[in-house]
Design a protein around this motif. Structure first.
Motif, PDB file in Angstrom:
ATOM      1  N   TYR A   1      40.208 -37.202  -6.151  1.00  0.00           N
ATOM      2  CA  TYR A   1      40.674 -36.269  -7.170  1.00  0.00           C
ATOM      3  C   TYR A   1      39.472 -35.621  -7.848  1.00  0.00           C
ATOM      4  O   TYR A   1      38.386 -36.205  -7.918  1.00  0.00           O
ATOM      5  N   ARG A   2      39.726 -34.423  -8.347  1.00  0.00           N
ATOM      6  CA  ARG A   2      38.739 -33.767  -9.199  1.00  0.00           C
ATOM      7  C   ARG A   2      39.265 -33.833 -10.625  1.00  0.00           C
ATOM      8  O   ARG A   2      40.330 -33.309 -10.939  1.00  0.00           O
ATOM      9  N   LEU A   3      38.501 -34.482 -11.495  1.00  0.00           N
ATOM     10  CA  LEU A   3      38.900 -34.679 -12.888  1.00  0.00           C
ATOM     11  C   LEU A   3      37.990 -33.875 -13.805  1.00  0.00           C
ATOM     12  O   LEU A   3      36.764 -33.960 -13.724  1.00  0.00           O
ATOM     13  N   THR A   4      38.621 -33.075 -14.665  1.00  0.00           N
ATOM     14  CA  THR A   4      37.899 -32.378 -15.724  1.00  0.00           C
ATOM     15  C   THR A   4      38.530 -32.801 -17.037  1.00  0.00           C
ATOM     16  O   THR A   4      39.764 -32.788 -17.162  1.00  0.00           O
ATOM     17  N   TYR A   5      37.716 -33.197 -18.007  1.00  0.00           N
ATOM     18  CA  TYR A   5      38.302 -33.626 -19.281  1.00  0.00           C
ATOM     19  C   TYR A   5      37.328 -33.410 -20.433  1.00  0.00           C
ATOM     20  O   TYR A   5      36.125 -33.239 -20.250  1.00  0.00           O
ATOM     21  N   GLY A   6      37.889 -33.420 -21.633  1.00  0.00           N
ATOM     22  CA  GLY A   6      37.106 -33.316 -22.858  1.00  0.00           C
ATOM     23  C   GLY A   6      37.928 -33.847 -24.019  1.00  0.00           C
ATOM     24  O   GLY A   6      39.089 -34.245 -23.848  1.00  0.00           O
ATOM     25  N   ARG A   7      37.329 -33.845 -25.194  1.00  0.00           N
ATOM     26  CA  ARG A   7      38.014 -34.337 -26.387  1.00  0.00           C
ATOM     27  C   ARG A   7      38.648 -33.169 -27.132  1.00  0.00           C
ATOM     28  O   ARG A   7      38.113 -32.073 -27.167  1.00  0.00           O
ATOM     29  N   THR A   8      39.793 -33.434 -27.718  1.00  0.00           N
ATOM     30  CA  THR A   8      40.511 -32.379 -28.436  1.00  0.00           C
ATOM     31  C   THR A   8      40.358 -32.481 -29.941  1.00  0.00           C
ATOM     32  O   THR A   8      40.796 -31.602 -30.666  1.00  0.00           O
ATOM     33  N   GLY A   9      39.748 -33.551 -30.453  1.00  0.00           N
ATOM     34  CA  GLY A   9      39.769 -33.781 -31.897  1.00  0.00           C
ATOM     35  C   GLY A   9      41.025 -34.545 -32.261  1.00  0.00           C
ATOM     36  O   GLY A   9      41.831 -34.938 -31.425  1.00  0.00           O
ATOM     37  N   GLY A  10      41.229 -34.756 -33.530  1.00  0.00           N
ATOM     38  CA  GLY A  10      42.399 -35.523 -33.973  1.00  0.00           C
ATOM     39  C   GLY A  10      42.167 -36.998 -33.744  1.00  0.00           C
ATOM     40  O   GLY A  10      41.174 -37.563 -34.187  1.00  0.00           O
ATOM     41  N   THR A  11      43.080 -37.668 -33.050  1.00  0.00           N
ATOM     42  CA  THR A  11      43.001 -39.110 -32.864  1.00  0.00           C
ATOM     43  C   THR A  11      42.752 -39.424 -31.397  1.00  0.00           C
ATOM     44  O   THR A  11      43.417 -38.883 -30.514  1.00  0.00           O
ATOM     45  N   ASP A  12      41.796 -40.322 -31.117  1.00  0.00           N
ATOM     46  CA  ASP A  12      41.496 -40.661 -29.734  1.00  0.00           C
ATOM     47  C   ASP A  12      42.360 -41.827 -29.264  1.00  0.00           C
ATOM     48  O   ASP A  12      43.245 -42.306 -29.970  1.00  0.00           O
ATOM     49  N   ALA A  13      42.087 -42.301 -28.046  1.00  0.00           N
ATOM     50  CA  ALA A  13      42.922 -43.339 -27.451  1.00  0.00           C
ATOM     51  C   ALA A  13      42.892 -44.633 -28.246  1.00  0.00           C
ATOM     52  O   ALA A  13      43.838 -45.427 -28.206  1.00  0.00           O
ATOM     53  N   ALA A  14      41.815 -44.862 -28.990  1.00  0.00           N
ATOM     54  CA  ALA A  14      41.689 -46.087 -29.773  1.00  0.00           C
ATOM     55  C   ALA A  14      42.214 -45.919 -31.197  1.00  0.00           C
ATOM     56  O   ALA A  14      42.089 -46.806 -32.023  1.00  0.00           O
ATOM     57  N   GLY A  15      42.777 -44.721 -31.486  1.00  0.00           N
ATOM     58  CA  GLY A  15      43.306 -44.497 -32.815  1.00  0.00           C
ATOM     59  C   GLY A  15      42.265 -44.089 -33.824  1.00  0.00           C
ATOM     60  O   GLY A  15      42.530 -44.061 -35.030  1.00  0.00           O
ATOM     61  N   GLN A  16      41.061 -43.725 -33.357  1.00  0.00           N
ATOM     62  CA  GLN A  16      39.983 -43.339 -34.248  1.00  0.00           C
ATOM     63  C   GLN A  16      39.892 -41.820 -34.325  1.00  0.00           C
ATOM     64  O   GLN A  16      40.138 -41.118 -33.346  1.00  0.00           O
ATOM     65  N   GLU A  17      39.512 -41.305 -35.492  1.00  0.00           N
ATOM     66  CA  GLU A  17      39.370 -39.868 -35.639  1.00  0.00           C
ATOM     67  C   GLU A  17      38.227 -39.373 -34.768  1.00  0.00           C
ATOM     68  O   GLU A  17      37.178 -39.992 -34.678  1.00  0.00           O
ATOM     69  N   ASP A  18      38.457 -38.243 -34.121  1.00  0.00           N
ATOM     70  CA  ASP A  18      37.437 -37.677 -33.234  1.00  0.00           C
ATOM     71  C   ASP A  18      37.362 -36.181 -33.482  1.00  0.00           C
ATOM     72  O   ASP A  18      38.380 -35.507 -33.583  1.00  0.00           O
ATOM     73  N   THR A  19      36.166 -35.658 -33.549  1.00  0.00           N
ATOM     74  CA  THR A  19      35.973 -34.234 -33.821  1.00  0.00           C
ATOM     75  C   THR A  19      35.694 -33.443 -32.558  1.00  0.00           C
ATOM     76  O   THR A  19      35.472 -32.239 -32.607  1.00  0.00           O
ATOM     77  N   GLY A  20      35.679 -34.109 -31.412  1.00  0.00           N
ATOM     78  CA  GLY A  20      35.329 -33.430 -30.167  1.00  0.00           C
ATOM     79  C   GLY A  20      33.839 -33.492 -29.895  1.00  0.00           C
ATOM     80  O   GLY A  20      33.372 -33.064 -28.876  1.00  0.00           O
TER      81      GLY A  20
END
Length: 521
Positions: free
Chosen positions: A226-245
């Motif tokens: 597979y070809r995977l492209t990803y990034g952060r969107t901000g808000g809450t990450d998978a661990a429930g922590q705030e993320d700004t991207g």
């Protein structure tokens, strides 16, 4: 200490990516001695630019390079391209092309085919040869490498990517905008998949998902790959922590399996299991362009001349088309048969094309924001509605596919500067197609009305072809769409002269040959 070997060549190309290798194909096809320098010791089998747009496919067809690439392309449900990943396929069929859909193929396979062709035609590719000095003078360029040869050439072309060493060594400004968003591109193998993982490569809008503070696009390439492209969107990450991207990870920091696993689990569920990471890298949405594509004996092409957000599958295609435009012009210059100003027309024609790509990828960057506010969301709705209108869709499809591209070539005929459809023709040798006339890399004077004077003198590398339009009612290309009695097509397939009648056009034909193709016959 032993002095490094000095090699003499007519053109040295720095960079063995798609742009550099395509340029080597074009130069060697014209009989120009070409040496390609590549800093990597071996080809990296990374997807990177993974799509061939319709106009690029047409141009590859001119040289017989499309068929081997199609044989190695990924299977895909035929669907149109996209603009900013919006859920409206772009319809290229109104542009009368035989290749209305983007072709999915990893970049390394494209490079492999181009290198095989270039070497077969006489090019030499030297790897593990990082450039450390570039010294141009009035007669040529001296290129020195670390651990490799010194090369003396009449011209050098930098095709060495967005971080071009040649550009930096020459102190060339690279104005534009720094990246504000960062993402990861990875070729991975999955040993288990959730229902959220796509099973086939459909329209891009169906492959993008948002969850757990991530956006991701997963493209199946066959089997476990597979070809995977990803990034952060901000808000809450998978661990429930705030993320700004912005997680503070440097652009050159290695992409770890743990990082990829976190993104996969957030977007596709914990049952999606990472088996292996084939390769991975980070990229940004930086936008930059050289002000001039030529400085003396050194020219720039591909990402060395322009970078932009990787939206709409433009980069690979932009570089290949740079090479097609430059190749025949540089060959004519090296061989002393170019009219004055021909080489400078490379910048004049290609700089605006890249500027347009930078412009519309910047617009796509806004529309494709993975965490859009209400204003952007409203704008997306409006643009989606517009793309559903046939005329608007045709315009954007032509823009994204390259099929609407035309050059500002002098001439009164409406076809001047444009491509023409790959029509079915009949010549003295039998049935053929327009694209089949360009295999030798020559310009083609196509006479569809048998009105070209018998005593017309043409310079070398211009093929006169008398043909008639196919009368096959099944000809979907409609050779009547050529729209002229005769055309002079450049080696890259664009019209530089056309006429509907031969009454008074002998003189203008000679002028077109003299001014746009070769020295006066």
């Amino acid at each position: 200490m032993t002095e490094p070997e000095t090699l003499d060549t007519e053109v040295v190309v720095v960079g063995a990516g798609p742009t550099g290798l395509m340029l080597a194909c074009e130069l060697t096809l014209a009989g120009v001695q070409t040496l390609v320098l590549e800093r990597s010791p071996q080809r990296i089998e990374q997807v990177k630019g993974g799509g061939i747009q319709p106009r690029t496919a047409e141009m590859l067809q001119l040289r017989g390079l499309l068929a081997p690439l199609l044989a190695r392309a990924a299977e895909r449900v035929p669907t149109g391209g996209h603009f900013a990943a919006l859920p409206v396929p772009l319809d290229c069929t109104p542009w009368r092309t035989r290749h209305p859909y983007p072709i999915a193929i990893p970049q390394w396979k494209v490079e492999e085919e181009f290198e095989e062709r270039a070497v077969a035609q006489g090019a030499r590719v030297v790897r593990d040869a990082a450039v450390r000095a570039v010294e141009p003078d009035d007669d040529g360029v001296l290129v020195a490498t670390s651990g490799g040869p010194r090369v003396r050439a009449r011209y050098a072309v930098a095709c060495d990517g967005g971080h071009s060493t040649v550009r930096k060594l020459l102190g060339m400004p690279f104005p534009g905008r720094s990246g504000t968003h960062r993402a990861v591109l990875a070729d991975i193998r999955l040993t288990a998949v959730s229902p959220q993982v796509p099973r086939e490569m459909g329209h891009l809008s169906t492959l993008t998902r948002h969850a757990g503070g991530y956006w991701a696009m997963l493209m199946p390439l066959g089997g476990e790959l597979y070809r995977l492209t990803y990034g952060r969107t901000g808000g809450t990450d998978a661990a429930g922590q705030e993320d700004t991207g912005r997680d503070g990870t440097g652009r050159d920091a290695p992409v770890t399996p743990e990082e990829i696993t976190a993104a996969l689990h957030a977007v596709y569920g914990s049952e999606t299991t990472l088996g292996a990471v084939e390769n991975a890298s980070r990229f940004t949405d930086a936008t930059r362009q050289l002000e001039h594509y030529r400085t003396g004996r050194v020219l720039f092409a591909g990402d060395a001349a322009h970078i932009h957000p990787p939206l709409g599958g433009q980069g690979l295609n932009l570089g290949i088309q740079d090479a097609y435009n430059l190749g025949w012009k540089l060959a004519a210059t090296v061989q002393g048969r170019a009219p004055g100003g021909l080489l400078d027309s490379y910048h004049a024609e290609r700089h605006p094309v890249a500027a347009q790509v930078l412009h519309h990828t910047s617009a796509q960057r806004v529309l494709a924001d993975p965490n859009p506010g209400p204003d952007v969301a409203a704008l997306r709705d409006i643009v989606v509605d517009l793309l559903r209108l046939p005329d608007a869709n045709r315009h954007i499809a032509g823009l994204m596919s390259g099929l609407s591209l035309h050059y500002d070539v002098p001439g009164d005929h409406p076809l001047t500067g444009h491509r023409v459809p790959d029509a079915d023709l009949v010549t003295g040798a039998g049935a053929t197609r327009l694209s089949a006339l360009f295999g030798r890399g020559h310009a083609v004077l196509l006479d569809l009305a048998h009105g070209v004077p018998a005593d017309l003198r043409l310079p070398p590398r211009i093929d006169l072809v008398h043909a008639t339009r196919s009368e096959d009612p099944q000809d979907s290309q409609g050779s009547e769409d050529i729209g002229a009695a005769a055309l002079l097509l450049r080696p890259d397939g664009y019209v530089c002269w056309a006429t509907d009648s031969f009454a008074d056009d002998g003189e203008t034909l000679h002028a077109a040959v003299r001014d746009h193709i070769a020295t006066t016959p």
